[in-house]
Design a protein around this motif. Structure first.
Motif: not given
Length: 128
Positions: A104, A107-108, A80-81, A111, A76-77, A83-84, A47
């Motif tokens: 994290y 990635y913010n 976010a993945e 995003l 973008e997806a 980050q998870t 990812s």
């Protein structure tokens, strides 16, 4: 200091942040437990790299607004993945909290840039 013109996807701030962060994730993931090799390790590597790959594809699809936005949405997806997966690595104690927060946060930033471009793609499109 003057801003340099953007000539390729590699000049994009979002790409630079995402690439550097993906490489940090790769290095850190070398220390994940062997039993995570085919699950969390592969997933977070895939990812995080996909954020960059989708940005590169989006850059080449700037002639077509819908295609450009679609690839940015994919990027973008994937961000976010990632980050998870970062949250999972911290919760599983494979990564310390401060490192997890830093990644994290990166990635913010990615995003935020992606959403800004998605909401106003016209300056980025190739005029025919």
């Amino acid at each position: 200091m003057e801003k340099q013109p953007i000539k390729s996807h590699e000049d994009l701030e979002a790409y630079k942040i995402a690439f550097d962060t993906a490489m940090k994730i790769f290095e850190l993931s070398k220390n994940f437990p062997v039993e995570e090799r085919y699950s969390l390790t592969d997933q977070i590597r895939r990812s995080s790299r996909s954020v960059c790959a989708n940005l590169a594809e989006a850059w080449r699809k700037r002639r077509y607004e819908a295609a450009f936005i679609a690839k940015l949405n994919d990027s973008e997806a994937e961000a976010a993945e990632t980050q998870t997966w970062i949250k999972f690595t911290v919760k599983c104690s494979y990564m310390d909290v401060n490192t997890g927060r830093e990644l994290y946060g990166n990635y913010n930033r990615v995003l935020s840039i992606l959403v800004t471009i998605i909401n106003n793609p016209h300056p980025w499109l190739i005029k025919r």
